[in-house]
Scaffold this motif. Structure first.
Motif, PDB file in Angstrom:
ATOM      1  N   GLN A   1       1.036  -0.893   0.091  1.00 40.32           N
ATOM      2  CA  GLN A   1      -0.144  -0.246   0.422  1.00 40.32           C
ATOM      3  C   GLN A   1       1.269   1.413  -0.312  1.00 40.32           C
ATOM      4  OE1 GLN A   1      -3.116   0.172   2.846  1.00 40.32           O
ATOM      5  NE2 GLN A   1      -2.886  -2.649   3.065  1.00 40.32           N
ATOM      6  N   TRP A   2       2.206   0.896   0.724  1.00 46.71           N
ATOM      7  CA  TRP A   2       3.072   2.801   0.913  1.00 46.71           C
ATOM      8  C   TRP A   2       3.650   3.087  -0.351  1.00 46.71           C
ATOM      9  CZ3 TRP A   2       4.073   6.659   4.006  1.00 46.71           C
ATOM     10  CH2 TRP A   2       4.751   7.099   3.981  1.00 46.71           C
ATOM     11  N   ASP A   3       3.522   1.450  -0.854  1.00 53.35           N
ATOM     12  CA  ASP A   3       4.793   1.719  -2.566  1.00 53.35           C
ATOM     13  C   ASP A   3       3.487   2.501  -3.213  1.00 53.35           C
ATOM     14  OD1 ASP A   3       7.104   0.904  -1.267  1.00 53.35           O
ATOM     15  OD2 ASP A   3       7.100  -1.346  -1.619  1.00 53.35           O
ATOM     16  N   ASN A   4       2.944   1.602  -3.354  1.00 55.75           N
ATOM     17  CA  ASN A   4       1.564   1.884  -4.771  1.00 55.75           C
ATOM     18  C   ASN A   4       1.399   3.532  -4.225  1.00 55.75           C
ATOM     19  OD1 ASN A   4       1.306  -0.293  -5.795  1.00 55.75           O
ATOM     20  ND2 ASN A   4      -0.536  -1.033  -4.351  1.00 55.75           N
TER      21      ASN A   4
ATOM     22  N   LYS B   1       3.482   6.165  -3.121  1.00 53.59           N
ATOM     23  CA  LYS B   1       4.394   6.691  -3.446  1.00 53.59           C
ATOM     24  C   LYS B   1       4.924   6.759  -5.333  1.00 53.59           C
ATOM     25  CE  LYS B   1       8.006   6.018  -0.573  1.00 53.59           C
ATOM     26  NZ  LYS B   1       9.543   5.146  -0.006  1.00 53.59           N
ATOM     27  N   ARG B   2       4.477   5.519  -5.440  1.00 53.11           N
ATOM     28  CA  ARG B   2       4.182   5.576  -6.298  1.00 53.11           C
ATOM     29  C   ARG B   2       3.558   6.829  -7.407  1.00 53.11           C
ATOM     30  NH1 ARG B   2       5.792   0.720  -6.731  1.00 53.11           N
ATOM     31  NH2 ARG B   2       3.936  -0.119  -6.450  1.00 53.11           N
ATOM     32  N   ASN B   3       2.135   6.736  -6.988  1.00 51.97           N
ATOM     33  CA  ASN B   3       0.821   7.633  -7.646  1.00 51.97           C
ATOM     34  C   ASN B   3       0.898   9.174  -7.341  1.00 51.97           C
ATOM     35  OD1 ASN B   3       0.573   4.618  -8.929  1.00 51.97           O
ATOM     36  ND2 ASN B   3      -0.596   4.036  -7.502  1.00 51.97           N
TER      37      ASN B   3
END
Length: 112
Positions: free
Chosen positions: A105-108, A110-112
């Motif tokens: 969730q965190w990576d998603n 930060k990516r978006n």
């Protein structure tokens, strides 16, 4: 002529002398003093890092990065706690599920 008898030391004076004797007995060697100073500095630095991270996280200036926290379990828990707080403040959602799911969730986010 009668001479005055010296008075017995009062309880405050006796306590003061006892404290002085205790300090003399507890003197540290230079090596011990150096080790204590180094440990105190390390504690202050860790506290300062934690305070800076807490202040910035509360102000919402940046998302926390794992590299800004101490290695080990304590640093990892602090990072996860600040990351969850930051995520909630910026998305109005909570990080949920296992740690792996939270990382995703965190990576998603930060990516978006």
């Amino acid at each position: 002529i009668r001479q005055a008898q010296p008075e017995a030391p009062g309880p405050q004076l006796a306590a003061s002398h006892a404290a002085a004797e205790k300090r003399k007995a507890n003197k540290m060697t230079p090596t011990e003093r150096k080790a204590k100073r180094a440990a105190d500095q390390q504690r202050r630095r860790a506290a300062a890092r934690f305070n800076i991270a807490s202040e910035d996280t509360e102000k919402g200036k940046w998302p926390p990065k794992r590299s800004e926290y101490d290695l080990g379990e304590h640093g990892q828990k602090a990072y996860h706690r600040h990351r969850a707080r930051w995520y909630t403040e910026h998305t109005c959602k909570e990080l949920t599920g296992s740690l792996e799911e939270q990382n995703e969730q965190w990576d998603n986010y930060k990516r978006n």
